[in-house]
Design a protein around this motif. Structure first.
Motif, PDB file in Angstrom:
ATOM      1  N   ILE A   1     -96.528 -44.376 120.095  1.00 58.29           N
ATOM      2  CA  ILE A   1     -96.282 -42.944 120.188  1.00 58.29           C
ATOM      3  C   ILE A   1     -97.450 -42.218 119.533  1.00 58.29           C
ATOM      4  O   ILE A   1     -97.716 -42.386 118.335  1.00 58.29           O
ATOM      5  CB  ILE A   1     -94.959 -42.545 119.513  1.00 58.29           C
ATOM      6  N   ASP A   2     -98.169 -41.440 120.334  1.00 55.31           N
ATOM      7  CA  ASP A   2     -99.291 -40.644 119.840  1.00 55.31           C
ATOM      8  C   ASP A   2     -98.786 -39.250 119.495  1.00 55.31           C
ATOM      9  O   ASP A   2     -98.296 -38.512 120.377  1.00 55.31           O
ATOM     10  CB  ASP A   2    -100.377 -40.537 120.914  1.00 55.31           C
TER      11      ASP A   2
ATOM     12  N   PRO B   1     -94.872 -35.217 118.652  1.00 55.72           N
ATOM     13  CA  PRO B   1     -95.027 -36.348 119.582  1.00 55.72           C
ATOM     14  C   PRO B   1     -95.571 -35.855 120.923  1.00 55.72           C
ATOM     15  O   PRO B   1     -95.058 -34.871 121.479  1.00 55.72           O
ATOM     16  CB  PRO B   1     -93.603 -36.892 119.728  1.00 55.72           C
ATOM     17  N   LEU B   2     -96.585 -36.529 121.440  1.00 58.24           N
ATOM     18  CA  LEU B   2     -97.259 -36.063 122.647  1.00 58.24           C
ATOM     19  C   LEU B   2     -97.201 -37.071 123.787  1.00 58.24           C
ATOM     20  O   LEU B   2     -96.819 -36.726 124.909  1.00 58.24           O
ATOM     21  CB  LEU B   2     -98.724 -35.743 122.325  1.00 58.24           C
ATOM     22  N   VAL B   3     -97.608 -38.300 123.508  1.00 57.75           N
ATOM     23  CA  VAL B   3     -97.722 -39.329 124.546  1.00 57.75           C
ATOM     24  C   VAL B   3     -97.129 -40.625 124.008  1.00 57.75           C
ATOM     25  O   VAL B   3     -97.324 -40.961 122.829  1.00 57.75           O
ATOM     26  CB  VAL B   3     -99.205 -39.571 124.940  1.00 57.75           C
ATOM     27  N   ALA B   4     -96.425 -41.362 124.869  1.00 61.46           N
ATOM     28  CA  ALA B   4     -95.811 -42.606 124.422  1.00 61.46           C
ATOM     29  C   ALA B   4     -95.948 -43.686 125.482  1.00 61.46           C
ATOM     30  O   ALA B   4     -96.125 -43.408 126.680  1.00 61.46           O
ATOM     31  CB  ALA B   4     -94.339 -42.385 124.079  1.00 61.46           C
ATOM     32  N   HIS B   5     -95.845 -44.922 125.028  1.00 58.59           N
ATOM     33  CA  HIS B   5     -95.884 -46.097 125.913  1.00 58.59           C
ATOM     34  C   HIS B   5     -94.816 -47.079 125.447  1.00 58.59           C
ATOM     35  O   HIS B   5     -94.714 -47.363 124.244  1.00 58.59           O
ATOM     36  CB  HIS B   5     -97.258 -46.760 125.883  1.00 58.59           C
ATOM     37  N   CYS B   6     -94.029 -47.574 126.380  1.00 59.00           N
ATOM     38  CA  CYS B   6     -92.962 -48.539 126.087  1.00 59.00           C
ATOM     39  C   CYS B   6     -93.149 -49.739 127.000  1.00 59.00           C
ATOM     40  O   CYS B   6     -93.116 -49.601 128.227  1.00 59.00           O
ATOM     41  CB  CYS B   6     -91.600 -47.880 126.321  1.00 59.00           C
ATOM     42  N   GLN B   7     -93.345 -50.901 126.420  1.00 57.53           N
ATOM     43  CA  GLN B   7     -93.729 -52.085 127.180  1.00 57.53           C
ATOM     44  C   GLN B   7     -92.849 -53.270 126.817  1.00 57.53           C
ATOM     45  O   GLN B   7     -92.735 -53.643 125.647  1.00 57.53           O
ATOM     46  CB  GLN B   7     -95.200 -52.417 126.886  1.00 57.53           C
TER      47      GLN B   7
ATOM     48  N   ASP C   1     -83.702 -37.169 123.405  1.00 57.67           N
ATOM     49  CA  ASP C   1     -83.246 -37.049 124.784  1.00 57.67           C
ATOM     50  C   ASP C   1     -84.407 -37.060 125.768  1.00 57.67           C
ATOM     51  O   ASP C   1     -85.458 -36.463 125.527  1.00 57.67           O
ATOM     52  CB  ASP C   1     -82.443 -35.762 124.972  1.00 57.67           C
ATOM     53  N   TRP C   2     -84.189 -37.724 126.901  1.00 55.17           N
ATOM     54  CA  TRP C   2     -85.153 -37.697 127.990  1.00 55.17           C
ATOM     55  C   TRP C   2     -84.728 -36.612 128.981  1.00 55.17           C
ATOM     56  O   TRP C   2     -83.553 -36.238 129.060  1.00 55.17           O
ATOM     57  CB  TRP C   2     -85.240 -39.052 128.683  1.00 55.17           C
ATOM     58  N   ALA C   3     -85.696 -36.103 129.748  1.00 56.86           N
ATOM     59  CA  ALA C   3     -85.412 -35.008 130.677  1.00 56.86           C
ATOM     60  C   ALA C   3     -85.597 -35.400 132.137  1.00 56.86           C
ATOM     61  O   ALA C   3     -84.815 -34.999 132.993  1.00 56.86           O
ATOM     62  CB  ALA C   3     -86.304 -33.804 130.357  1.00 56.86           C
ATOM     63  N   GLU C   4     -86.636 -36.196 132.441  1.00 53.31           N
ATOM     64  CA  GLU C   4     -86.962 -36.502 133.834  1.00 53.31           C
ATOM     65  C   GLU C   4     -87.660 -37.841 133.913  1.00 53.31           C
ATOM     66  O   GLU C   4     -88.435 -38.213 133.027  1.00 53.31           O
ATOM     67  CB  GLU C   4     -87.871 -35.412 134.407  1.00 53.31           C
ATOM     68  N   ILE C   5     -87.391 -38.583 134.997  1.00 58.01           N
ATOM     69  CA  ILE C   5     -88.015 -39.892 135.177  1.00 58.01           C
ATOM     70  C   ILE C   5     -88.417 -40.093 136.639  1.00 58.01           C
ATOM     71  O   ILE C   5     -87.709 -39.669 137.550  1.00 58.01           O
ATOM     72  CB  ILE C   5     -87.056 -41.021 134.713  1.00 58.01           C
TER      73      ILE C   5
ATOM     74  N   ASN D   1     -88.389 -32.957 124.457  1.00 57.15           N
ATOM     75  CA  ASN D   1     -89.329 -32.310 123.525  1.00 57.15           C
ATOM     76  C   ASN D   1     -90.735 -32.166 124.108  1.00 57.15           C
ATOM     77  O   ASN D   1     -91.649 -31.721 123.415  1.00 57.15           O
ATOM     78  CB  ASN D   1     -89.385 -33.086 122.206  1.00 57.15           C
ATOM     79  N   GLY D   2     -90.908 -32.558 125.381  1.00 60.37           N
ATOM     80  CA  GLY D   2     -92.197 -32.422 126.049  1.00 60.37           C
ATOM     81  C   GLY D   2     -93.043 -33.674 126.056  1.00 60.37           C
ATOM     82  O   GLY D   2     -94.034 -33.750 126.798  1.00 60.37           O
ATOM     83  N   THR D   3     -92.697 -34.679 125.239  1.00 58.47           N
ATOM     84  CA  THR D   3     -93.466 -35.922 125.208  1.00 58.47           C
ATOM     85  C   THR D   3     -93.476 -36.570 126.591  1.00 58.47           C
ATOM     86  O   THR D   3     -92.455 -36.625 127.270  1.00 58.47           O
ATOM     87  CB  THR D   3     -92.854 -36.907 124.204  1.00 58.47           C
TER      88      THR D   3
END
Length: 380
Positions: A255-256, A156-162, A205-209, A234-236
């Motif tokens: 999710i790309d 998983p590299l790039v994601a968008h949540c809308q 898990d998320w790391a930073e926002i 995971n770097g996404t």
């Protein structure tokens, strides 16, 4: 608490639209396992209408404590306004019953931890409290999560949540909406939380926002738009958009990955047809692999019924249900961090909001007035 051998006894607290439209059909879907025996509401006309729709044998109460003492349910489904969730959930747990509560389960991380303290200890047969995050459930979400977590789509590299929805002034005329003390926040807390929970369910898990929030249209205390940039463990890297000022309404996750893009586009619920898999050019030639992405084993739509099935299974097994404990707390912490990042203008890292942080006890961090003239953190 030892689970009974026969049908489980259920009660509904709050008999408004969500109880009629979602909880009642979900209970009917599982009537072989669970029986609705009681309902609670201070609005007696609404209570009577719900009981009539539910059929014979559902006792009505205007007080939660009286219902718990008289009906002795095994499971309570909470559909009351959010400000009551923490108090009612703790009361039900202390009575020995499990809880399935509409989002948000509570209004702060402090309230969440108070609920956790009233649950049975981990490893015990309960009781436990689970929050309604029905978008996690259904075959499409389960299939996508399995593909992502096992690496079948690549990295998983790039994601968008809308979550871009539309709510007018009449919606906010309901007194508890748009207020920090009674709703806990705006679209990040009350609307987009579903898609954000699903994003975390899929990516971990998320790391930073980093975030911004704005009150662009509605005369309310909380925001009506928020945006965020997120880095996962995971770097996404992901973008998140929550809005209640968008005439073209849509809920969307994309999710790309290194081998494929997975996309979900819907509004309030999804089935297999709403999930789209697009292979990267180097993966497209492997037709068998691509076909496995596009063919889940079954087609079970996301719904309250799908989540209730998992809760009932956990009750029978005497194990913690999904959508509870640290799993659900992660989503609430994410929302709290989004608000803190927006209002402070600073990045927030996972685990940063501890009990001495003002955003632990309130999503607004101690600034409920949030004057429109204040431009700190990107809001007007």
């Amino acid at each position: 608490m030892t689970r009974p051998r026969g049908r489980l006894r259920a009660a509904v607290v709050g008999t408004g639209a969500i109880a009629h439209g979602s909880h009642l059909p979900a209970l009917a879907d599982h009537c072989a396992e669970v029986e609705l025996v009681a309902a609670v509401d201070v609005n007696t006309a609404q209570l009577d209408a719900f009981r009539a729709a539910a059929g014979n044998g559902v006792d009505g109460f205007t007080r939660l404590d009286e219902m718990l003492a008289t009906a002795r349910p095994d499971l309570v489904l909470l559909g009351s306004p959010p400000a009551f969730h923490r108090e009612q959930t703790v009361e039900v747990l202390r009575a020995g019953a499990w809880v399935l509560c509409e989002k948000p389960l509570c209004l702060s991380l402090a309230e969440y931890d108070a609920i956790a303290a009233a649950e049975g200890p981990d490893g015990s047969p309960g009781p436990y409290a689970s929050v309604v995050f029905q978008h996690r459930y259904g075959s499409g979400a389960a299939h996508a999560r399995a593909l992502l977590t096992t690496g079948q789509l690549g990295t998983p590299l790039v994601a968008h949540c809308q979550t871009t929805w539309y709510r007018d002034g009449a919606y906010y005329a309901v007194p508890w909406r748009g207020r920090w003390s009674s709703e806990g926040g705006g679209p990040a807390m009350g609307h987009g939380i579903h898609q954000m929970d699903l994003l975390l369910h899929l990516l971990g898990d998320w790391a930073e926002i980093r975030a911004m929030a704005g009150r662009l249209v509605h005369d309310v205390e909380s925001e009506d738009v928020s945006t965020a940039l997120v880095r996962f463990a995971n770097g996404t890297m992901a973008t998140v958009v929550n809005s209640v000022v968008s005439p073209h309404e849509v809920s969307r996750i994309r999710i790309d990955c290194s081998d494929a893009t997975v996309e979900l586009t819907h509004l309030y619920g999804h089935s297999n047809a709403d999930w789209v898999y697009t292979p990267a050019p180097h993966a497209a030639a492997d037709e068998r692999r691509v076909e496995t992405w596009r063919t889940p084993a079954a087609d079970l739509p996301s719904s309250h019924s799908a989540q209730l099935e998992s809760v009932l299974a956990a009750m029978r097994a005497g194990t913690r249900p999904p959508g509870s404990g640290p799993d659900a707390r992660r989503t609430l912490e994410f929302v709290a961090a989004l608000y803190k990042a927006a209002f402070t203008g600073m990045p927030v890292r996972a685990g940063e909001i501890t009990s001495d942080d003002p955003y632990y006890t309130a999503m607004h961090g101690g600034h409920p007035a949030w004057a429109p003239a204040d431009t700190a953190g990107g809001h007007r």
